[in-house]
Design an enzyme around this catalytic site. Structure first.
Site, PDB file in Angstrom:
ATOM      1  N   HIS A  92      27.693  47.265  64.453  1.00 40.90           N
ATOM      2  CA  HIS A  92      27.211  46.673  65.710  1.00 40.90           C
ATOM      3  C   HIS A  92      28.105  45.486  66.045  1.00 40.90           C
ATOM      4  O   HIS A  92      28.358  44.641  65.174  1.00 40.90           O
ATOM      5  CB  HIS A  92      25.759  46.228  65.547  1.00 40.90           C
ATOM      6  CG  HIS A  92      25.272  45.317  66.631  1.00 40.90           C
ATOM      7  ND1 HIS A  92      25.360  45.633  67.973  1.00 40.90           N
ATOM      8  CD2 HIS A  92      24.693  44.088  66.586  1.00 40.90           C
ATOM      9  CE1 HIS A  92      24.852  44.647  68.690  1.00 40.90           C
ATOM     10  NE2 HIS A  92      24.445  43.694  67.879  1.00 40.90           N
ATOM     11  N   HIS A  94      29.491  42.541  69.295  1.00 37.98           N
ATOM     12  CA  HIS A  94      29.333  41.931  70.613  1.00 37.98           C
ATOM     13  C   HIS A  94      30.708  41.921  71.276  1.00 37.98           C
ATOM     14  O   HIS A  94      31.104  40.927  71.869  1.00 37.98           O
ATOM     15  CB  HIS A  94      28.790  40.505  70.495  1.00 37.98           C
ATOM     16  CG  HIS A  94      27.446  40.407  69.835  1.00 37.98           C
ATOM     17  ND1 HIS A  94      26.892  39.204  69.467  1.00 37.98           N
ATOM     18  CD2 HIS A  94      26.544  41.364  69.491  1.00 37.98           C
ATOM     19  CE1 HIS A  94      25.697  39.423  68.913  1.00 37.98           C
ATOM     20  NE2 HIS A  94      25.475  40.731  68.909  1.00 37.98           N
ATOM     21  N   TYR A 119      39.551  61.569  73.391  1.00 42.10           N
ATOM     22  CA  TYR A 119      39.098  60.919  72.164  1.00 42.10           C
ATOM     23  C   TYR A 119      37.776  60.205  72.353  1.00 42.10           C
ATOM     24  O   TYR A 119      36.948  60.136  71.433  1.00 42.10           O
ATOM     25  CB  TYR A 119      40.173  59.976  71.604  1.00 42.10           C
ATOM     26  CG  TYR A 119      41.253  60.776  70.925  1.00 42.10           C
ATOM     27  CD1 TYR A 119      41.043  61.286  69.650  1.00 42.10           C
ATOM     28  CD2 TYR A 119      42.421  61.087  71.588  1.00 42.10           C
ATOM     29  CE1 TYR A 119      41.994  62.062  69.040  1.00 42.10           C
ATOM     30  CE2 TYR A 119      43.386  61.872  70.990  1.00 42.10           C
ATOM     31  CZ  TYR A 119      43.168  62.355  69.714  1.00 42.10           C
ATOM     32  OH  TYR A 119      44.103  63.140  69.103  1.00 42.10           O
TER      33      TYR A 119
HETATM   34 ZN   LIG Z   1      23.832  41.806  68.308  1.00 45.15          ZN
END
Ligand SMILES: [Zn+2]
Length: 210
Positions: A92, A94, A119
């Site tokens: 994960h 940002h 891709y």
């Molecule tokens: Zn986050």
């Protein structure tokens, strides 16, 4: 991959993501599934400062067995693993361009980015937008849950992407492809574009659906 190898691989990926500006401050988190639990990056640590010995070692119920306390976004990782039996790792970020795309108006919430390259279709596939909830809020995980069976990548509105992969390298490759495609999408704003056709996308999905 042994637990020792997984610890090293998480720290290596963290340094690489940080060095390339894909994560910054103490944002972003990585986890790997083990036979009897998880390794997860700790809370409040920059991904270029990870210590293999201090990664959060969690049992099958996400209880901390050793290491520092896990990321406050651990519930996001859990919901990805619960929905995807094949998931071996979750990343994960940002990352800037993906976050930028996550705040655009008038996107298709079922599939946020156009199929610009083969891709992208092969590594990410369809990318649903999850409505905004505060980070770490259980409502955010519940909003992700119904999407996870059909998608291994989701984009959290005003927040960033979460990607599961069969391996750490697969999850990393997919989230990097997503970020580059978000960048291309923004570069192309205001231009007439020629994305892959529905037939071209269908042919790729038939062969490579992740
Ligand atoms: Zn986050």
């Amino acid at each position: 991959m042994t637990e020792t190898e997984a610890r090293e691989a998480i720290c290596r990926l963290g340094r690489s993501l940080f060095a390339r500006g894909l994560t910054f401050g103490s944002s972003g988190n990585i986890s790997v599934r083990l036979d009897d639990g998880w390794l997860m990056t700790p809370t409040n640590v920059a991904l270029d400062q990870l210590d293999p010995a201090r990664l959060s070692r969690l049992d099958g119920d996400l209880r901390l067995l050793s290491g520092d306390a896990p990321t406050k976004e651990s519930v996001l990782h859990r919901v990805m693993y619960e929905g995807r039996a094949d998931a071996g790792a979750v990343v994960h970020l940002h990352s800037t361009y993906s976050v930028a795309v996550s705040v655009l108006e008038d996107v298709d919430p079922d599939d946020v980015l156009p199929p610009i390259t083969a891709y992208y279709v092969m590594r990410v596939g369809r990318l649903p937008l999850v409505p905004y909830f505060p980070p770490g809020d259980s409502a955010l995980a519940e909003a992700v849950r119904p999407l996870v069976g059909r998608h291994h990548a989701v984009l959290l509105a005003n927040h960033g992407p979460v990607v599961a992969g069969t391996s750490l390298s697969a999850a990393a490759g997919a989230i990097e492809e997503l970020e580059e495609t978000a960048k291309l999408h923004l570069l192309l704003q205001g231009h007439r574009i020629r994305p892959l056709t529905a037939e071209q996308v269908a042919a790729l999905r038939a062969r490579y659906e992740p």
